[in-house]
Design a protein around this motif. Structure first.
Motif, PDB file in Angstrom:
ATOM      1  N   TYR A 172     106.763  22.603  11.811  1.00 42.64           N
ATOM      2  CA  TYR A 172     107.166  22.941  10.452  1.00 42.64           C
ATOM      3  C   TYR A 172     106.698  21.855   9.492  1.00 42.64           C
ATOM      4  N   THR A 180     107.294  20.686   5.288  1.00 40.58           N
ATOM      5  CA  THR A 180     107.911  20.872   3.984  1.00 40.58           C
ATOM      6  C   THR A 180     107.129  20.010   3.003  1.00 40.58           C
ATOM      7  N   TYR A 181     107.081  20.420   1.735  1.00 40.40           N
ATOM      8  CA  TYR A 181     106.157  19.748   0.822  1.00 40.40           C
ATOM      9  C   TYR A 181     106.597  19.952  -0.622  1.00 40.40           C
ATOM     10  N   ILE A 183     110.980  23.254  -3.117  1.00 41.54           N
ATOM     11  CA  ILE A 183     110.208  22.628  -2.049  1.00 41.54           C
ATOM     12  C   ILE A 183     109.715  23.736  -1.129  1.00 41.54           C
ATOM     13  N   PHE A 232     107.946  25.513   2.435  1.00 43.37           N
ATOM     14  CA  PHE A 232     108.045  25.481   3.889  1.00 43.37           C
ATOM     15  C   PHE A 232     106.949  26.357   4.498  1.00 43.37           C
ATOM     16  N   ASN A 261     109.423  29.245  -0.577  1.00 43.99           N
ATOM     17  CA  ASN A 261     109.769  28.132  -1.455  1.00 43.99           C
ATOM     18  C   ASN A 261     111.273  28.160  -1.670  1.00 43.99           C
ATOM     19  N   TYR A 262     111.888  27.013  -1.442  1.00 42.78           N
ATOM     20  CA  TYR A 262     113.342  26.948  -1.562  1.00 42.78           C
ATOM     21  C   TYR A 262     113.710  26.383  -2.932  1.00 42.78           C
ATOM     22  N   PRO A 321     109.793  15.887  -0.127  1.00 40.01           N
ATOM     23  CA  PRO A 321     110.762  16.148   0.950  1.00 40.01           C
ATOM     24  C   PRO A 321     110.303  15.538   2.269  1.00 40.01           C
ATOM     25  N   TRP A 376     111.476  15.252   6.521  1.00 40.55           N
ATOM     26  CA  TRP A 376     112.373  15.674   7.596  1.00 40.55           C
ATOM     27  C   TRP A 376     113.137  14.483   8.165  1.00 40.55           C
ATOM     28  N   VAL A 436     116.657  17.449   5.350  1.00 45.90           N
ATOM     29  CA  VAL A 436     115.538  17.112   4.477  1.00 45.90           C
ATOM     30  C   VAL A 436     116.027  16.096   3.457  1.00 45.90           C
ATOM     31  N   LEU A 463     115.728  28.021   8.312  1.00 50.34           N
ATOM     32  CA  LEU A 463     115.524  27.057   7.223  1.00 50.34           C
ATOM     33  C   LEU A 463     115.563  27.725   5.847  1.00 50.34           C
ATOM     34  N   TRP A 495     120.636  26.157   3.087  1.00 46.88           N
ATOM     35  CA  TRP A 495     120.789  24.711   3.123  1.00 46.88           C
ATOM     36  C   TRP A 495     122.105  24.321   2.461  1.00 46.88           C
TER      37      TRP A 495
END
Length: 325
Positions: free
Chosen positions: A95, A97-98, A105, A107, A121-122, A168, A170, A179, A201, A204
């Motif tokens: 995985y 995240t960015y 952020i 995934f 996108n969260y 972000p 991990w 995160v 994911l 959260w």
């Protein structure tokens, strides 16, 4: 003279034992790190100086000499893929995240580290209203009487609206996936922690401030050695990487003496080396060069900077993991 059978059997056993001891001794005196170096694989994910809209993937066996697995291995459907961080789940998926460049952020996941699929996108929820230390970090004396989008460096934000969710990282411990991210309501960044509530994911926990790191910190990564959590974070005002420690993931952290890492650096990533030492990578973004510094005593003291061969000048703020092969 013929020896009794029991003596021959005893001598045979002793001889076999000596052979085993000699073989073990040969392993113990082998070149340090040689056997370990062949048993670890390091995977790096990065964006480049030429583009923040695609992610490149590299691989190494020694955490020093990286070779490309695929350039442009992942391109999100929209937005950026800055500051990628990678981990491998117990289910075998990789995985990342960015930073998308907005209040979300991103995934994505992969089975082979080469072919990646966008997940989602969260949208980071309203985070910072009235929490201490979420001001703009400017040292303003207005304090909590400021009614802008953020308060002062030592006062609370008076706005609940997240304007930036960046960098972000991990942190996985005891089966729990977290995160660490840097958030702002219009002023300076503050490190927060979110915890995944389900394996996909998509759900959260609300962001929780990491105590002791204070405002104007970004690019925070945390490593646990023994019972101590080590946080490496960029002081956005001084443009230096700081080192803080705590007995708890959420803090409070206290700052300790940092390594000889200089100024105008960011994007720290920390990984364990084949020989058991630790390595911190950092992005000298103004010079467009990448460096590393090693620790031989569990993250307390550090060697002078060395330039990362091959990739310095091309990669930006990357994430790296190691796994056995």
């Amino acid at each position: 003279m013929l020896l009794p059978q029991r003596i021959l059997t005893r001598r045979t056993r002793v001889g076999a034992l000596m052979v085993a001891i000699l073989a073990l001794s040969a392993l113990l005196v082998a070149t340090p790190g040689t056997a370990d170096a062949a048993s670890w694989r390091y995977t790096m994910v990065a964006f480049s100086n030429t583009s923040a809209s695609h992610m490149d993937v590299f691989q190494s066996s020694d955490a020093t000499r990286f070779k490309a697995l695929r350039f442009g291995a992942y391109r999100p459907p929209s937005g950026l893929v800055r500051d990628p961080s990678i981990y491998r789940s117990a289910d075998g998926w990789y995985y990342v995240t960015y930073t998308t460049g907005s209040t979300t952020i991103g995934f994505a996941r992969s089975r082979d580290r080469v072919n990646w699929n966008f997940m989602h996108n969260y949208p980071v929820p309203l985070c910072c209203a009235f929490l201490p230390g979420t001001g703009d970090g400017s040292g303003s004396s207005a304090g909590s009487l400021s009614f802008g989008s953020a308060g002062s460096s030592d006062g609370p934000s008076l706005s609940p609206f997240t304007t930036k969710a960046w960098a972000p990282e991990w942190f996985v411990e005891g089966g729990r996936v977290h995160v660490i991210l840097s958030m702002s309501t219009g002023g300076g960044f503050v490190p927060y922690l979110m915890t995944a509530l389900e394996p996909g994911l998509r759900l959260w926990s609300p962001p929780v401030p990491i105590l002791g790191l204070r405002a104007d910190r970004i690019d925070t990564t945390i490593v646990k050695v023994g019972g101590t959590y080590h946080a490496f974070t960029k002081n956005e005002t001084k443009k230096v990487i700081e080192h803080a420690v705590s007995g708890s993931l959420l803090g409070p952290y206290r700052f300790v003496r940092p390594g000889p890492w200089g100024r105008l650096v960011e994007g720290s990533a920390v990984v364990k080396l084949p020989n058991g030492n630790w390595r911190l990578y950092l992005d000298a973004y103004r010079d467009r060069r990448y460096f590393y510094s090693d620790s031989r005593d569990g993250l307390w003291s550090w060697t002078p900077l060395k330039e990362l061969p091959g990739l310095s000048g091309s990669v930006r703020h990357f994430g790296v993991i190691r796994e056995p092969v």
